[in-house]
Write a protein that holds these residues in place. Structure first.
Motif, PDB file in Angstrom:
ATOM      1  N   GLY A  42       0.819  -1.211   0.000  1.00 58.24           N
ATOM      2  CA  GLY A  42       0.000   0.000   0.000  1.00 58.24           C
ATOM      3  C   GLY A  42       0.849   1.256   0.000  1.00 58.24           C
ATOM      4  N   ALA A  43       1.952   1.240   0.753  1.00 64.02           N
ATOM      5  CA  ALA A  43       2.853   2.400   0.786  1.00 64.02           C
ATOM      6  C   ALA A  43       3.427   2.678  -0.599  1.00 64.02           C
ATOM      7  N   ILE A  44       3.826   1.618  -1.302  1.00 65.41           N
ATOM      8  CA  ILE A  44       4.390   1.776  -2.648  1.00 65.41           C
ATOM      9  C   ILE A  44       3.329   2.334  -3.601  1.00 65.41           C
ATOM     10  N   LEU A  45       2.100   1.808  -3.500  1.00 58.40           N
ATOM     11  CA  LEU A  45       1.018   2.291  -4.363  1.00 58.40           C
ATOM     12  C   LEU A  45       0.712   3.763  -4.083  1.00 58.40           C
ATOM     13  N   GLY A  46       0.705   4.135  -2.796  1.00 60.09           N
ATOM     14  CA  GLY A  46       0.380   5.515  -2.439  1.00 60.09           C
ATOM     15  C   GLY A  46       1.407   6.507  -2.949  1.00 60.09           C
ATOM     16  N   VAL A  47       2.688   6.224  -2.717  1.00 60.85           N
ATOM     17  CA  VAL A  47       3.750   7.132  -3.172  1.00 60.85           C
ATOM     18  C   VAL A  47       3.785   7.180  -4.700  1.00 60.85           C
ATOM     19  N   SER A  48       3.580   6.034  -5.343  1.00 63.23           N
ATOM     20  CA  SER A  48       3.587   5.997  -6.811  1.00 63.23           C
ATOM     21  C   SER A  48       2.427   6.817  -7.374  1.00 63.23           C
ATOM     22  N   MET A  49       1.229   6.694  -6.766  1.00 55.20           N
ATOM     23  CA  MET A  49       0.075   7.466  -7.230  1.00 55.20           C
ATOM     24  C   MET A  49       0.321   8.960  -7.091  1.00 55.20           C
ATOM     25  N   ALA A  50       0.835   9.372  -5.920  1.00 57.47           N
ATOM     26  CA  ALA A  50       1.080  10.793  -5.683  1.00 57.47           C
ATOM     27  C   ALA A  50       2.114  11.345  -6.657  1.00 57.47           C
ATOM     28  N   THR A  51       3.191  10.588  -6.879  1.00 54.18           N
ATOM     29  CA  THR A  51       4.248  11.033  -7.788  1.00 54.18           C
ATOM     30  C   THR A  51       3.721  11.179  -9.210  1.00 54.18           C
ATOM     31  N   LEU A  52       2.929  10.213  -9.650  1.00 55.03           N
ATOM     32  CA  LEU A  52       2.380  10.258 -11.009  1.00 55.03           C
ATOM     33  C   LEU A  52       1.416  11.427 -11.171  1.00 55.03           C
ATOM     34  N   MET A  53       0.571  11.654 -10.172  1.00 55.92           N
ATOM     35  CA  MET A  53      -0.389  12.758 -10.266  1.00 55.92           C
ATOM     36  C   MET A  53       0.326  14.107 -10.319  1.00 55.92           C
ATOM     37  N   LEU A  54       1.366  14.282  -9.523  1.00 56.58           N
ATOM     38  CA  LEU A  54       2.118  15.540  -9.568  1.00 56.58           C
ATOM     39  C   LEU A  54       2.833  15.692 -10.909  1.00 56.58           C
ATOM     40  N   TYR A  73      14.313   5.948  -1.547  1.00 55.34           N
ATOM     41  CA  TYR A  73      13.146   5.687  -0.702  1.00 55.34           C
ATOM     42  C   TYR A  73      12.339   4.509  -1.239  1.00 55.34           C
ATOM     43  N   LEU A  74      12.177   4.461  -2.550  1.00 52.86           N
ATOM     44  CA  LEU A  74      11.414   3.368  -3.161  1.00 52.86           C
ATOM     45  C   LEU A  74      12.108   2.031  -2.935  1.00 52.86           C
ATOM     46  N   ILE A  75      13.436   2.000  -3.021  1.00 50.55           N
ATOM     47  CA  ILE A  75      14.194   0.763  -2.774  1.00 50.55           C
ATOM     48  C   ILE A  75      13.931   0.262  -1.361  1.00 50.55           C
ATOM     49  N   ALA A  76      13.935   1.177  -0.399  1.00 49.00           N
ATOM     50  CA  ALA A  76      13.687   0.778   0.986  1.00 49.00           C
ATOM     51  C   ALA A  76      12.293   0.192   1.150  1.00 49.00           C
TER      52      ALA A  76
END
Length: 363
Positions: free
Chosen positions: A141-153, A236-239
């Motif tokens: 879920g954390a990966i999906l959330g950060v990925s969604m936010a990054t893509l939207m920005l 951060y994504l690697i972690a």
């Protein structure tokens, strides 16, 4: 082991992490747009995380005293959704700060109670695996959330659009939690703790405080790579990705042998070495950091649950968080002044003290 309940609660955390990690991925930029200084942003997130851990000193024992645990879990997730929804309408930096604090408190309210339910679902012989499965789903879920936010920005959406989009997985988390409650048949009763815990739980909590001091927070490694923004994000994504297999492996190992308790101090020492070395070694540090945080979420929680339900879970979580905050301040200062040798000495000393305390209390 009640695998159905463990997976359902893991899905709840998956959607909840989608909600709040997407929020945390854009909230600093939102504060900047509202005119906040860097110091104010650091204050908001540093104090918010500290309060989110420290409040567990209270929320854990209260959950045990009342018993049941489900009410605190529902309230915590509900407050989190309310906090993110409020950010859609926030218009000044203090409104945003208050809502960030509320979101962190919601996590403190629900986590000890929810973890007591997970412990009951795992049973005596599978607590480690139960927490490992839960954290692995949580991290997706954390990966999906950060990925969604990054893509939207990247697509030129605004932070408020991200907050609004995040409400859908938040609502889904509450719906899945309701299904878990109605179908699980697991309703653990509180053990009546009144802010007093077994000596072993207190000693274990102190060992986790020392371990928290020894870890160099990943935000400092990201700071050192901040001249190339995408490199810091990749770190951060690697972690986050590493936490998934690390959580599953540590959960399995803990159920096989309690010697798993001694793993983390070694990894924090290696993390300090990689941080001092800098450069590409920081990416190795991201992997080491993920192993230690997985240890805190799986092994430490499983051990704390064995020692005393939500009371010890809250205490151990709080001690870990306070140590993490103290280490962050110290290592941040010594990074600013370029004194990396002191960072290594402090990290090694606190990890050694944690290992010694663990060894004496367990053996």
């Amino acid at each position: 082991m009640n695998i159905r309940l463990i997976i359902l609660l893991g899905l709840v955390s998956l959607f909840a992490d989608w909600l709040y990690e997407s929020m945390r991925a854009v909230a600093p930029q939102y504060l900047y747009a509202l005119g906040a200084s860097a110091a104010f942003v650091g204050f908001v997130f540093g104090l918010g995380d500290a309060l989110g851990y420290a409040a567990r000193f209270i929320t854990g024992p209260l959950a045990d005293k009342r018993g049941g645990y489900w009410l605190e879990t529902f309230l915590g997730y509900g407050l989190q959704i309310a906090a993110v929804a409020g950010l859609v309408f926030a218009r000044d930096v203090w409104q945003v700060a208050g809502l960030v604090f509320l979101e962190r408190f919601s996590k403190a309210l629900r986590t000890p109670a929810r973890d007591a339910i997970i412990s009951a679902a795992g049973g005596k012989g599978a607590r480690g695996r139960a927490f490992g499965i839960h954290v692995a789903l949580d991290q997706i879920g954390a990966i999906l959330g950060v990925s969604m936010a990054t893509l939207m920005l990247f697509l030129n959406y605004q932070p408020r659009d991200v907050f609004l989009a995040a409400l859908l997985p938040g609502a889904t988390a509450l719906a899945v939690l309701y299904v878990a409650y109605k179908t699980s048949g697991v309703k653990p009763a509180g053990k009546g703790y009144k802010f007093l815990m077994d000596r072993k739980a207190v000693v274990f909590g102190v060992s986790q405080f020392l371990l928290g001091i020894s870890i160099i927070h990943i935000s400092l490694s990201m700071y050192r790579l901040s001249q190339v923004l995408w490199l810091a994000s990749l770190l951060y994504l690697i972690a986050m990705i590493t936490e998934i297999p690390a959580s599953l492996a540590l959960g399995y190992l803990y159920d096989k042998s309690h010697k798993t308790l001694f793993i983390a101090p070694l990894f924090t020492t290696l993390l300090a070495v990689s941080y001092i070395s800098g450069g590409l070694y920081l990416f190795l540090g991201a992997i080491l950091y993920a192993v230690v945080t997985s240890y805190a979420d799986v092994v430490a929680k499983a051990e704390a649950a064995k020692l005393g339900a939500a009371s010890s879970l809250g205490f151990v979580n709080a001690m870990w968080g306070l140590g993490l905050m103290m280490g962050g301040v110290l290592y941040g200062y010594f990074t600013d002044v370029g004194n990396y040798l002191t960072i290594g000495i402090l990290a090694a000393a606190s990890s050694s003290a944690s290992l010694l305390l663990l060894w004496r209390s367990v053996t």
